[in-house]
Design an enzyme around this catalytic site. Structure first.
Site, PDB file in Angstrom:
ATOM      1  N   SER A 261       0.883  -1.383   0.132  1.00 46.94           N
ATOM      2  CA  SER A 261      -0.206  -0.048   0.226  1.00 46.94           C
ATOM      3  C   SER A 261       1.175   1.432  -0.393  1.00 46.94           C
ATOM      4  O   SER A 261       2.229   1.490   0.111  1.00 46.94           O
ATOM      5  CB  SER A 261      -1.397  -0.296   0.342  1.00 46.94           C
ATOM      6  N   LYS A 262       0.145   2.931  -0.107  1.00 48.80           N
ATOM      7  CA  LYS A 262       1.018   3.175  -0.256  1.00 48.80           C
ATOM      8  C   LYS A 262       1.079   3.716   0.891  1.00 48.80           C
ATOM      9  O   LYS A 262       2.764   4.358   0.402  1.00 48.80           O
ATOM     10  CB  LYS A 262      -0.554   4.394  -0.673  1.00 48.80           C
TER      11      LYS A 262
END
Ligand code: GLU
Length: 495
Positions: A261-262
């Site tokens: 994820s970011k």
């Protein structure tokens, strides 16, 4: 052409996630291998998640990676969105009538029903289910409203959604290409909302309808959709359609085995591009996240991937995205590029770092190519070129370590400098021919040889103990460049 038709169906939420690119890649490889069609469909019915320009960004990323579709949504030369294919429109927000018509069919046949429950009521139900540890799902409050009541409430303008009426206690089964046989009891499946109160269909209705109308044979997607698949199977049954083959891919995980994820670094394809991953390297590595080829080949071209790819060898367990491995794979692809290709790819980084001007890029092209050839074996990502090439862009010799500095201050250095300067005086410019006997002649003049000759020479010219082939470095730096560095060392370290 076979009848295989696969689709990549992203929601335009801003950028293409690296896991999305892998899904698209597997779609692409499978379609190409079998001579089928690969379609790009845009699932934009969730207006809350809508981001401007996201569609453009998505298509650009796919095109950059070379995972290009046969049908669907494209950019024309002016950068505008255009659609191509017999099954369009391929943008779901342009298909609302189609969903409405299908929804009406479901309501007519009793497979779907309007639900007037307010957000507050649903929240109370959920809270109760949470407190009593029951499965969280709609409690069926509106499942059996009479036709009259429905009409009355609609006429009064009450807000409603439309839900799928799951049957009571039947097993819903399907065979997933990767997961194998899956069976879920309908009692464990929620009465999914098919149309929201804003009149837009949900993903579930739109995707099932489109997969059917677009004659999709294989639905390839992330395993997070596996729980929704029984609803999709059942929806197909309600319409009297044969469901496509489902292929649920393992999630792309980070090293901590969490979904990539970011928050944990780069996930957007654009970020990888910016860092200087080549499309060949990124694609090759991504193919291996989840799929393991037969044999021990690790470096693949796109054509080789098309030939070798096999869903039968995609693991159920999540694939770990390992940046070190990605870097290694990328480095292998950088080595396979021609010097000219690599120079083109490196140019933007050199420009951005101010190491070279736009004019020099063309004027000094042969020189630049020679320079790039000395770093080709030494960079893993294109942006590494800035650091690797730095020694060519300054004539000050900055010792990399104390060890180098000590070496530059040793007794033998002035003799070496004088010998080299004398040699350089005999020529106009350094070329490969001159370099052939250069160190032999310096050896003769100074009596230094082997390590005692090469190490101080490299240290004097580059400030480093390791690096590219010295003869090539001399050619790239040129006569004046070498002279200036030798004088710099003489003035700064030998007094
Ligand atoms: N629009 C969905 C997504 O972005 C696609 C899921 C599917 O492929 O069915 O994840």
């Amino acid at each position: 052409m076979s009848n295989v038709r696969v689709r990549f169906a992203p929601s335009p939420t801003g950028y293409l996630h690296i896991g999305g690119l892998r899904t698209a890649l597997y779609d692409y490889l499978y379609a190409k291998q079998l001579g089928g069609a690969y379609i790009l469909r845009i699932e934009d019915t969730d207006r809350n998640r809508f981001v401007d320009d996201a569609m453009k960004n998505l298509i650009e990323s796919l095109e950059w990676a070379g995972v290009v579709h046969d049908e669907g949504v494209f950019l024309n030369e002016a950068g505008e969105i255009v659609q191509k294919g017999e099954y369009g429109p391929y943008i779901q927000s342009e298909r609302l009538d189609i969903y409405k018509e299908h929804l009406d069919r479901l309501i007519q046949s009793g497979h779907a029903y309007p639900c007037f429950c307010s957000k507050e009521r649903l929240e109370t139900v959920r809270e109760h289910q949470r407190a009593t540890n029951e499965m969280m799902k709609y409690d069926g409050h509106c499942r059996n409203l009479s036709k009259e009541e429905v009409e009355k409430r609609m006429a009064a303008g009450e807000e409603y959604v439309v839900r799928l009426k799951m049957p009571v206690n039947v097993d819903i089964t399907f065979d997933d290409t990767i997961r194998g046989h899956v069976s879920i009891n309908s009692d464990d499946v929620d009465d999914q909302v098919l149309m929201k109160s804003d009149g837009f269909p949900t993903y579930h209705l739109a995707a099932v309808v489109d997969d059917y109308l677009m004659e999709i044979t294989h639905v390839v997607r992330g395993e997070e959709w596996l729980v929704s698949t029984p609803k999709h199977i059942y929806l197909n049954q309600c319409f009297g359609w044969e469901a496509p083959q489902y292929v649920h891919l393992p999630t792309v995980l980070n090293k901590e085995k969490k979904k990539l994820s970011k928050r944990h670094g780069d996930v957007a394809v654009g970020d990888f591009k910016k860092k200087g991953y080549t499309k060949e390297g990124l694609i090759n590595y991504l193919a291996l996240v989840g799929w393991s080829p037969e044999g021990d080949q690790e470096i693949f071209s796109m054509d080789e991937l098309i030939a070798a790819f096999d869903f039968g060898r995609v693991a159920k367990a999540g694939g770990v995205f390992d940046v070190d491995k990605l870097n290694w794979v990328n480095a292998q692809h950088i080595r396979q590029l021609s010097v000219s290709e690599l120079t083109d790819l490196c140019a933007p980084y050199l420009l951005e770092a101010g190491q070279i001007s736009a004019a020099e890029l063309t004027e000094r092209r042969p020189w630049l190519e020679r320079l790039i050839s000395t770093v080709q074996e030494r960079i893993e990502v294109l942006s590494d070129v800035v650091e690797r090439a730095a020694l060519y862009f300054t004539e000050e010799v900055i010792p990399e370590t104390e060890e180098v500095e000590t070496m530059l201050r040793t007794e033998g250095i002035p003799v070496l400098i004088e010998a080299m300067l004398a040699e350089l005086d005999t020529i106009e410019e350094i070329d490969d021919e001159f370099m052939k006997g250069f160190f032999k002649r310096i050896q003769k003049a100074t009596g230094l040889k082997g390590k005692n000759l090469y190490m101080p020479s490299r240290a004097m010219i580059t400030g480093q103990l390791h690096g590219p082939d010295m003869a090539a470095v001399f050619v790239v730096m040129g006569k004046a460049g070498i002279q200036n560095r030798l004088i710099y060392v003489k003035e700064n370290f030998t007094k």
